[in-house]
Design a protein around this motif. Structure first.
Motif, PDB file in Angstrom:
ATOM      1  N   ASN A  20       0.806  -1.215   0.000  1.00 12.37           N
ATOM      2  CA  ASN A  20       0.000   0.000   0.000  1.00 12.37           C
ATOM      3  C   ASN A  20       0.842   1.270   0.000  1.00 12.37           C
ATOM      4  O   ASN A  20       0.340   2.342  -0.296  1.00 12.37           O
ATOM      5  N   THR A  21       2.132   1.168   0.304  1.00 10.01           N
ATOM      6  CA  THR A  21       2.992   2.341   0.345  1.00 10.01           C
ATOM      7  C   THR A  21       3.802   2.525  -0.932  1.00 10.01           C
ATOM      8  O   THR A  21       3.808   3.598  -1.513  1.00 10.01           O
ATOM      9  N   HIS A  33     -10.729 -12.916  -4.032  1.00  7.11           N
ATOM     10  CA  HIS A  33     -11.846 -13.087  -3.109  1.00  7.11           C
ATOM     11  C   HIS A  33     -11.413 -13.768  -1.815  1.00  7.11           C
ATOM     12  O   HIS A  33     -12.147 -13.768  -0.839  1.00  7.11           O
ATOM     13  N   THR A  34     -10.199 -14.355  -1.790  1.00 10.57           N
ATOM     14  CA  THR A  34      -9.736 -15.054  -0.595  1.00 10.57           C
ATOM     15  C   THR A  34      -8.770 -14.214   0.239  1.00 10.57           C
ATOM     16  O   THR A  34      -8.364 -14.639   1.312  1.00 10.57           O
ATOM     17  N   ILE A  35      -8.406 -13.044  -0.237  1.00 11.40           N
ATOM     18  CA  ILE A  35      -7.427 -12.204   0.470  1.00 11.40           C
ATOM     19  C   ILE A  35      -8.104 -11.429   1.593  1.00 11.40           C
ATOM     20  O   ILE A  35      -9.247 -10.995   1.463  1.00 11.40           O
ATOM     21  N   GLU A  36      -7.396 -11.272   2.702  1.00 15.53           N
ATOM     22  CA  GLU A  36      -7.928 -10.530   3.846  1.00 15.53           C
ATOM     23  C   GLU A  36      -8.042  -9.049   3.478  1.00 15.53           C
ATOM     24  O   GLU A  36      -7.127  -8.476   2.895  1.00 15.53           O
ATOM     25  N   ASP A  37      -9.157  -8.437   3.833  1.00 15.02           N
ATOM     26  CA  ASP A  37      -9.398  -7.030   3.490  1.00 15.02           C
ATOM     27  C   ASP A  37      -8.720  -6.126   4.517  1.00 15.02           C
ATOM     28  O   ASP A  37      -9.292  -5.760   5.530  1.00 15.02           O
ATOM     29  N   LYS A  38      -7.475  -5.788   4.242  1.00 11.90           N
ATOM     30  CA  LYS A  38      -6.684  -4.895   5.093  1.00 11.90           C
ATOM     31  C   LYS A  38      -5.608  -4.259   4.232  1.00 11.90           C
ATOM     32  O   LYS A  38      -5.455  -4.613   3.066  1.00 11.90           O
ATOM     33  N   LYS A  39      -4.882  -3.328   4.775  1.00 13.48           N
ATOM     34  CA  LYS A  39      -3.756  -2.741   4.061  1.00 13.48           C
ATOM     35  C   LYS A  39      -2.580  -3.703   4.188  1.00 13.48           C
ATOM     36  O   LYS A  39      -2.298  -4.217   5.260  1.00 13.48           O
ATOM     37  N   TRP A  40      -1.895  -3.937   3.081  1.00  8.97           N
ATOM     38  CA  TRP A  40      -0.764  -4.847   3.034  1.00  8.97           C
ATOM     39  C   TRP A  40       0.505  -4.047   2.785  1.00  8.97           C
ATOM     40  O   TRP A  40       0.501  -3.078   2.036  1.00  8.97           O
ATOM     41  N   TYR A  41       1.605  -4.465   3.415  1.00  2.00           N
ATOM     42  CA  TYR A  41       2.879  -3.763   3.276  1.00  2.00           C
ATOM     43  C   TYR A  41       3.993  -4.747   2.981  1.00  2.00           C
ATOM     44  O   TYR A  41       3.982  -5.883   3.455  1.00  2.00           O
ATOM     45  N   CYS A  42       4.984  -4.298   2.201  1.00  3.16           N
ATOM     46  CA  CYS A  42       6.163  -5.111   1.924  1.00  3.16           C
ATOM     47  C   CYS A  42       6.981  -5.221   3.215  1.00  3.16           C
ATOM     48  O   CYS A  42       6.692  -4.567   4.216  1.00  3.16           O
ATOM     49  N   GLU A  43       8.012  -6.041   3.193  1.00  2.00           N
ATOM     50  CA  GLU A  43       8.822  -6.271   4.389  1.00  2.00           C
ATOM     51  C   GLU A  43       9.439  -4.966   4.908  1.00  2.00           C
ATOM     52  O   GLU A  43       9.449  -4.708   6.105  1.00  2.00           O
ATOM     53  N   ARG A  44       9.930  -4.142   4.004  1.00  2.00           N
ATOM     54  CA  ARG A  44      10.560  -2.880   4.412  1.00  2.00           C
ATOM     55  C   ARG A  44       9.577  -1.987   5.166  1.00  2.00           C
ATOM     56  O   ARG A  44       9.873  -1.449   6.226  1.00  2.00           O
ATOM     57  N   THR A  46       6.669  -2.831   6.531  1.00  2.00           N
ATOM     58  CA  THR A  46       6.181  -3.486   7.737  1.00  2.00           C
ATOM     59  C   THR A  46       7.144  -3.217   8.890  1.00  2.00           C
ATOM     60  O   THR A  46       6.722  -2.894   9.996  1.00  2.00           O
ATOM     61  N   ASN A  47       8.448  -3.304   8.604  1.00  2.00           N
ATOM     62  CA  ASN A  47       9.453  -3.033   9.636  1.00  2.00           C
ATOM     63  C   ASN A  47       9.412  -1.578  10.083  1.00  2.00           C
ATOM     64  O   ASN A  47       9.551  -1.280  11.268  1.00  2.00           O
ATOM     65  N   GLU A  48       9.226  -0.659   9.155  1.00  2.00           N
ATOM     66  CA  GLU A  48       9.156   0.766   9.504  1.00  2.00           C
ATOM     67  C   GLU A  48       7.933   1.066  10.368  1.00  2.00           C
ATOM     68  O   GLU A  48       8.005   1.846  11.312  1.00  2.00           O
ATOM     69  N   ILE A  49       6.811   0.445  10.040  1.00  4.10           N
ATOM     70  CA  ILE A  49       5.581   0.686  10.789  1.00  4.10           C
ATOM     71  C   ILE A  49       5.668   0.107  12.201  1.00  4.10           C
ATOM     72  O   ILE A  49       5.215   0.712  13.163  1.00  4.10           O
ATOM     73  N   ASN A  50       6.294  -1.073  12.331  1.00  3.88           N
ATOM     74  CA  ASN A  50       6.356  -1.761  13.618  1.00  3.88           C
ATOM     75  C   ASN A  50       7.515  -1.341  14.503  1.00  3.88           C
ATOM     76  O   ASN A  50       7.540  -1.687  15.679  1.00  3.88           O
TER      77      ASN A  50
END
Length: 63
Positions: A20-21, A33-44, A46-50
């Motif tokens: 999403n970034t 149709h099987t994917i969870e409805d949320k914002k998805w982030y790459c590894e980079r 995800t690490n910055e957000i967490n």
């Protein structure tokens, strides 16, 4: 139901889940149709957000 928050693009019938970034491809060839409805982030991103943000002192905030 197709997710509203996840970035999904189709190219030649193939689905791609994008960060999403930065739009990096996270996953390909899946049923949207099987994917969870949320914002998805790459590894980079995800690490910055967490990662905890450094605390700034009141002195730095006043400048």
């Amino acid at each position: 139901m197709i997710p509203r928050h996840a970035k999904i693009k189709f190219n030649g019938g193939r689905g791609a889940l994008l960060c999403n970034t930065c739009n990096t491809i996270i996953r390909q060839n899946f049923d949207p149709h099987t994917i969870e409805d949320k914002k998805w982030y790459c590894e980079r991103h995800t690490n910055e957000i967490n990662s905890p943000r450094p605390q700034r002192s009141g002195e730095e905030l006043r400048r």
